[in-house]
Design an enzyme around this catalytic site. Structure first.
Site, short mmCIF file in Angstrom:
data_model
loop_
_atom_site.label_atom_id
_atom_site.label_comp_id
_atom_site.label_asym_id
_atom_site.label_seq_id
_atom_site.Cartn_x
_atom_site.Cartn_y
_atom_site.Cartn_z
N GLU A 131 -39.06 9.14 -46.38
CA GLU A 131 -37.82 8.94 -47.14
C GLU A 131 -37.87 7.66 -47.96
O GLU A 131 -37.42 7.63 -49.11
CB GLU A 131 -36.60 8.95 -46.21
CG GLU A 131 -36.35 10.27 -45.49
CD GLU A 131 -36.15 11.48 -46.41
OE1 GLU A 131 -35.85 11.31 -47.61
OE2 GLU A 131 -36.30 12.61 -45.91
N HIS A 134 -39.60 8.13 -51.21
CA HIS A 134 -38.74 8.67 -52.28
C HIS A 134 -37.95 7.56 -52.97
O HIS A 134 -37.76 7.59 -54.18
CB HIS A 134 -37.77 9.71 -51.72
CG HIS A 134 -38.43 10.99 -51.27
ND1 HIS A 134 -39.43 11.62 -51.97
CD2 HIS A 134 -38.19 11.76 -50.18
CE1 HIS A 134 -39.79 12.73 -51.35
NE2 HIS A 134 -39.06 12.83 -50.25
N CYS A 141 -45.63 15.51 -51.85
CA CYS A 141 -47.05 15.58 -52.13
C CYS A 141 -47.61 16.87 -51.52
O CYS A 141 -47.18 17.30 -50.45
CB CYS A 141 -47.74 14.37 -51.49
SG CYS A 141 -49.53 14.33 -51.68
N CYS A 146 -50.70 13.90 -45.98
CA CYS A 146 -49.90 12.81 -46.56
C CYS A 146 -48.50 12.78 -45.95
O CYS A 146 -47.88 13.82 -45.76
CB CYS A 146 -49.82 12.97 -48.07
SG CYS A 146 -48.90 11.62 -48.88
N CYS A 165 -51.38 9.37 -48.89
CA CYS A 165 -52.73 9.71 -49.36
C CYS A 165 -53.08 8.74 -50.50
O CYS A 165 -52.24 7.98 -50.96
CB CYS A 165 -52.77 11.17 -49.85
SG CYS A 165 -51.81 11.48 -51.36
N CYS A 168 -50.87 9.06 -53.66
CA CYS A 168 -49.52 8.50 -53.48
C CYS A 168 -49.55 6.98 -53.39
O CYS A 168 -48.65 6.31 -53.90
CB CYS A 168 -48.84 9.12 -52.27
SG CYS A 168 -48.37 10.85 -52.51
#
Length: 175
Positions: A131, A134, A141, A146, A165, A168
């Site tokens: 969260e 975000h 993803c 991930c 990952c 990200c």
């Protein structure tokens, strides 16, 4: 210096605080602070669903800004929903200041299984990092391991890691 604040919402225990603080520092390079706030959860309760509206609680969480907060994460023990879904493990403002995670369905006891605080702490860390990702502008993803991979069921959470990952991570550090 800015911090990620951890705010308990209707929680009886904070056993998750140390592993969550460590996970946040590892993934975001930011320190977490713990703060208690008075959040009235009653208006968020939907008697027909017997759940709490996560969007309402998220707004209430952010209604009292903290001066040195970069992000705010609420940790709730109540069952959360948004109107279009049966339940949510959490909700976040995309590229915004706040997120909320529910412990309720992360707990083995919800499924009639024996209590397992170590597993519960892992799940809380994973969903919280998800969260918070975000809030830093990251989307779901497709990489299976991930932490930003979407989770429909608690088993999905168990199958992913508590880290981003490489793709990200690059997106996170580019923001």
């Amino acid at each position: 210096m800015s911090y990620i604040y951890l705010i308990p919402i209707a929680t009886a225990s904070e056993f998750w605080l140390e592993p969550l603080t460590a996970g946040i520092y590892r993934e975001f390079g930011m320190h977490a602070k713990y703060a208690k706030r008075v959040i009235d959860i009653a208006p968020a309760f939907d008697p027909l669903r017997q759940q709490y509206n996560s969007s309402y609680l998220l707004r209430a969480l952010l209604a009292q800004p903290l001066a040195d907060a970069d992000k705010v994460l609420g940790i709730a023990e109540v069952d959360l929903f948004i109107p279009i879904l049966t339940f949510v493990f959490g909700e976040a403002q995309l590229d915004g200041p706040g997120a909320i995670v529910s412990i309720h369905r992360l707990n083995n006891t919800f499924y009639g299984l024996p209590k397992n605080d170590a597993l519960l702490a892992q799940r809380i860390v994973k969903e919280s990092i998800h969260e918070l990702g975000h809030t830093f502008g990251l989307l779901h993803c497709s990489s299976p391991g991930c932490v930003l991979n979407a989770s429909t069921y608690v088993e999905d959470i168990d199958q992913k890691s508590d880290t981003f990952c490489l793709q990200c991570q690059k997106q996170l550090h580019a923001t």
